[in-house]
Design an enzyme around this catalytic site. Structure first.
Site, mmCIF file in Angstrom:
data_model
loop_
_atom_site.group_PDB
_atom_site.id
_atom_site.type_symbol
_atom_site.label_atom_id
_atom_site.label_comp_id
_atom_site.label_asym_id
_atom_site.label_seq_id
_atom_site.Cartn_x
_atom_site.Cartn_y
_atom_site.Cartn_z
ATOM 1 N N GLN A 170 2.226 -6.208 -2.937
ATOM 2 C CA GLN A 170 2.563 -6.188 -1.505
ATOM 3 C C GLN A 170 3.879 -5.409 -1.287
ATOM 4 O O GLN A 170 4.179 -4.536 -2.083
ATOM 5 C CB GLN A 170 2.642 -7.597 -0.916
ATOM 6 N N ASP A 186 0.814 -1.225 0.000
ATOM 7 C CA ASP A 186 0.000 0.000 0.000
ATOM 8 C C ASP A 186 0.845 1.272 0.000
ATOM 9 O O ASP A 186 0.455 2.280 0.585
ATOM 10 C CB ASP A 186 -0.969 0.017 1.205
ATOM 11 N N GLY A 199 -4.386 -4.785 -4.524
ATOM 12 C CA GLY A 199 -5.461 -3.950 -5.061
ATOM 13 C C GLY A 199 -4.893 -2.623 -5.512
ATOM 14 O O GLY A 199 -4.251 -1.933 -4.740
ATOM 15 N N HIS A 200 -5.055 -2.297 -6.798
ATOM 16 C CA HIS A 200 -4.562 -1.025 -7.322
ATOM 17 C C HIS A 200 -5.745 -0.203 -7.822
ATOM 18 O O HIS A 200 -6.542 -0.697 -8.613
ATOM 19 C CB HIS A 200 -3.597 -1.247 -8.479
ATOM 20 N N LYS A 244 1.923 2.201 -4.980
ATOM 21 C CA LYS A 244 2.482 1.598 -6.204
ATOM 22 C C LYS A 244 1.561 1.828 -7.391
ATOM 23 O O LYS A 244 2.020 2.050 -8.492
ATOM 24 C CB LYS A 244 2.625 0.075 -6.039
HETATM 25 P P1 IMP Z 1 -2.383 -12.891 2.332
HETATM 26 O O1 IMP Z 1 -1.435 -12.368 1.296
HETATM 27 O O2 IMP Z 1 -3.815 -12.654 2.006
HETATM 28 O O3 IMP Z 1 -2.098 -14.322 2.704
HETATM 29 O O4 IMP Z 1 -2.138 -12.053 3.688
HETATM 30 C C1 IMP Z 1 -0.928 -12.130 4.415
HETATM 31 C C2 IMP Z 1 -0.548 -10.771 4.983
HETATM 32 O O5 IMP Z 1 -0.190 -9.893 3.891
HETATM 33 C C3 IMP Z 1 -1.657 -10.062 5.738
HETATM 34 O O6 IMP Z 1 -1.078 -9.318 6.795
HETATM 35 C C4 IMP Z 1 -2.248 -9.125 4.710
HETATM 36 O O7 IMP Z 1 -2.890 -8.019 5.292
HETATM 37 C C5 IMP Z 1 -1.000 -8.720 3.953
HETATM 38 N N1 IMP Z 1 -1.251 -8.294 2.569
HETATM 39 C C6 IMP Z 1 -1.495 -9.092 1.511
HETATM 40 N N2 IMP Z 1 -1.656 -8.355 0.395
HETATM 41 C C7 IMP Z 1 -1.486 -7.067 0.739
HETATM 42 C C8 IMP Z 1 -1.493 -5.840 0.014
HETATM 43 O O8 IMP Z 1 -1.669 -5.782 -1.218
HETATM 44 N N3 IMP Z 1 -1.273 -4.720 0.759
HETATM 45 C C9 IMP Z 1 -1.027 -4.759 2.096
HETATM 46 N N4 IMP Z 1 -1.006 -5.874 2.797
HETATM 47 C C10 IMP Z 1 -1.226 -7.025 2.140
#
Ligand code: IMP
Length: 433
Positions: A226, A13, A40-41, A16
C-alpha cells in the site's frame, strides 16, 4: 549493516513491484512487514505475467529469502495457491519461504465480513471501498486479542479455541448483516488445518532470522505494501487500510529495532492515483483523468477496479517523506506523464494549508503547468533514454522540482515497464549507512 526499506509514498500502486523486483536482485532476503493479500505485485517472467499478493517480489531470484513477517495478516488459502503457482513456474524450489509464527491469519469469515460491511456501507454512509480481502476484520481480531496466529494452525485444538473466541465477537455482526448460517467452527478448523499443514516447515521466528542477517551484514530489503496515505495512523483516515504502511511498520512488524534501518526509499509515480474511496485533492478533470488511466493502465492488480487519476501532489509527497523519514525518492511512470497533454503538478495548497494540519478533504490544490512538456516527441525521447542525463531537459527539470519541494534526493527513475528503463543514481545497499 546494509538494509533498505521501500515504501509507497502515495495511495499505493506506485510501481513498487517493478522497483522492488529490480532492487531485490542485490538482496539476500526480501521481507514483507505489513498488510496481506490486499496488495498485488505483477511479476513479468519471460512471457508470463504473475501477480503475487503475499509473497515478496524477491521470489523471482532463486536463493533469495522471501519472508512474511509478524505484522502481516495472511490468508492461508491464498498463500497456498500463490506458492503452488510460483512453484509451477520453477520458483521457490528451495527453502526461500519463511512465515512468522506470530503473523495473524485471515479467516474465511473475516473476508466474508469485509464484503458484508462494504455492502451495508454502500447502502448507507461511509463505504471505504476496501479490497474485500478480510484485512480490516483480521487486524481487528488481532488488536482485540482474539485473533488466530500462524502458530495456531498446527495445533487443531488450539486453532478451534482461538476461532471460537474470535467468532463470539464476529458471529453477531455476521448475522446482523444478513449472513444466513452460523459458521461451523469445528468443520472450519479442520479445513483450515488441512489447508495449512504444508506450511509448518516454513513457519519460524522471522524477526530472529532478519536480526541475524542484519548483524551479519547481509543485504536485507523490506518491501512495503500500500502507501503512506493509506497508513492507519497518518493516512486519509478513515479511508485507509488497517496497518502501518510507513517505515515505522518495519520495526513493529518484523520485531527489530530502529537502529537496524539504513536507507528508506519512497516510491512515487510522476502523477497520482487512488483506488477506493476518500479524499484526493489533485484528481484531474475527467478528460485528463481518462487519458492518464488509459496511458498508465491504471486498473487495480488485486481487484481490477479503475483507479482515480490526477497530478503529482508535492505537499502530500513532502508529508510522506516526513512520516517515513525518506532518504531517497524513486519516481516511476514518467513515460506515462509525457504522453498526457498539458500536464500539471500541485505545488501547494491554498491558504498555506499543510497535510497533517488540515484534513486532505479540505485542501484545495494550487496547480502549475509543466513547461516544455508539450513537445510532440517528448514521450518517445523519454522511452528511448538510457540514462538520467539523456532524459529530455523538461523531464530533468521536473525531477529537480520534486527534489527541491520534498527535500529528498531522487535516487531512482523508471521510464517504462522494461527493466532497462530503470536508472539508479545511488546504490541501494551500502555497508554501514
Ligand atoms: P483494505 O486494505 O482492503 O481494508 O482497503 C482499505 C483501503 O486501502 C481501500 O481504499 C483500498 O482500495 C486501499 N488499498 C488496500 N490495498 C491497496 C493496494 O495495494 N493498493 C492501493 N490501494 C489499496
Amino acid at each position: 549493516m546494509s538494509t533498505l526499506v521501500v515504501t509507497g509514498a502515495q495511495w499505493g500502486d506506485e510501481g513498487k513491484g517493478k522497483v522492488v523486483d529490480v532492487l531485490a536482485a542485490e538482496a539476500d532476503m526480501v521481507v514483507r512487514f505489513a498488510g496481506g493479500n490486499n496488495a498485488g505485485h505483477t511479476l513479468v517472467l519471460d512471457d508470463t505475467k504473475l501477480v503475487t499478493h503475499l509473497v515478496p517480489s524477491g521470489c523471482r531470484y532463486p536463493g533469495t529469502g522471501c519472508l512474511l513477517a509478524a505484522g502481516m495478516v495472511i490468508d492461508p488459502f491464498v498463500l497456498r495457491e500463490e506458492v503452488e503457482t510460483l512453484r509451477s513456474h520453477g520458483l521457490l524450489q528451495g527453502d526461500e519461504l519463511k512465515v512468522a509464527y506470530d503473523a495473524h491469519v485471515v479467516m474465511p469469515y473475516h473476508r466474508e465480513l469485509d464484503g458484508l460491511r462494504e455492502e451495508a456501507r454502500a447502502r448507507g454512509r461511509f463505504p471505504v471501498g476496501t479490497t474485500r480481502r478480510g484485512i480490516g476484520p483480521a487486524y481487528e481480531s488481532k488488536v482485540g486479542r482474539r485473533g488466530v496466529r500462524i502458530r495456531d494452525l498446527f495445533d487443531r485444538d488450539a486453532l478451534l479455541a482461538r476461532m471460537e473466541a474470535d467468532l463470539a465477537v464476529v458471529e453477531p455482526e455476521r448475522r446482523a448483516l444478513g449472513a444466513s448460517a452460523a459458521v461451523d467452527a469445528a468443520a472450519l478448523a479442520d479445513e483450515v488445518a488441512r489447508a495449512s499443514a504444508w506450511l509448518e516447515p516454513y513457519a519460524c521466528d522471522v524477526g530472529e532470522l532478519v536480526d541475524d542477517a542484519v548483524k551479519a551484514g547481509r543485504n536485507v530489503l523490506f518491501e512495503g505494501a500500500q502507501g503512506a496515505l493509506l497508513d492507519v495512523d497518518f493516512g486519509t483516515y478513515p479511508f485507509v487500510t488497517s496497518s502501518n504502511t510507513t517505515a515505522g511498520g518495519v520495526c513493529t512488524g518484523v520485531g527489530i529495532g530502529p537502529g537496524a534501518i539504513g536507507e528508506v526509499w519512497g516510491i512515487t509515480k510522476a502523477y497520482t492515483t487512488r483506488v477506493g474511496r476518500g479524499p484526493f485533492p489533485t484528481r484531474a478533470e475527467p478528460d485528463a483523468e481518462a487519458r492518464i488511466r488509459e496511458a498508465g493502465g491504471e486498473y487495480g492488480a488485486t481487484t481490477g477496479r479503475p483507479r482515480d487519476c490526477g497530478w503529482l501532489d508535492l505537499p502530500a509527497l513532502r508529508y510522506a517523506a516526513r512520516i517515513n523519514g525518506y532518504t531517497g525518492l524513486c519516481v516511476t511512470k514518467i513515460d506515462v506523464l509525457a504522453r498526457i497533454p498539458a500536464p500539471k503538478v500541485c505545488v501547494a495548497y491554498e491558504d498555506g494549508a499543510r497535510p497533517g494540519t488540515v484534513p486532505f478533504s479540505q485542501v484545495r490544490p494550487v496547480l502549475a503547468d509543466l513547461e516544455g512538456w508539450d513537445a510532440p516527441d517528448l514521450a518517445d525521447r523519454v522511452a528511448a533514454a538510457r540514462s538520467i542525463e539523456s532524459l529530455p531537459a523538461p523531464v530533468r527539470a521536473y525531477l529537480d522540482r520534486i527534489e527541491e519541494a520534498v527535500a529528498v534526493p531522487v535516487v531512482l527513475v523508471s521510464t517504462g515497464a522494461d527493466r532497462a528503463q530503470t536508472f539508479r543514481l545511488r546504490d541501494p545497499f551500502v555497508e554501514g549507512r
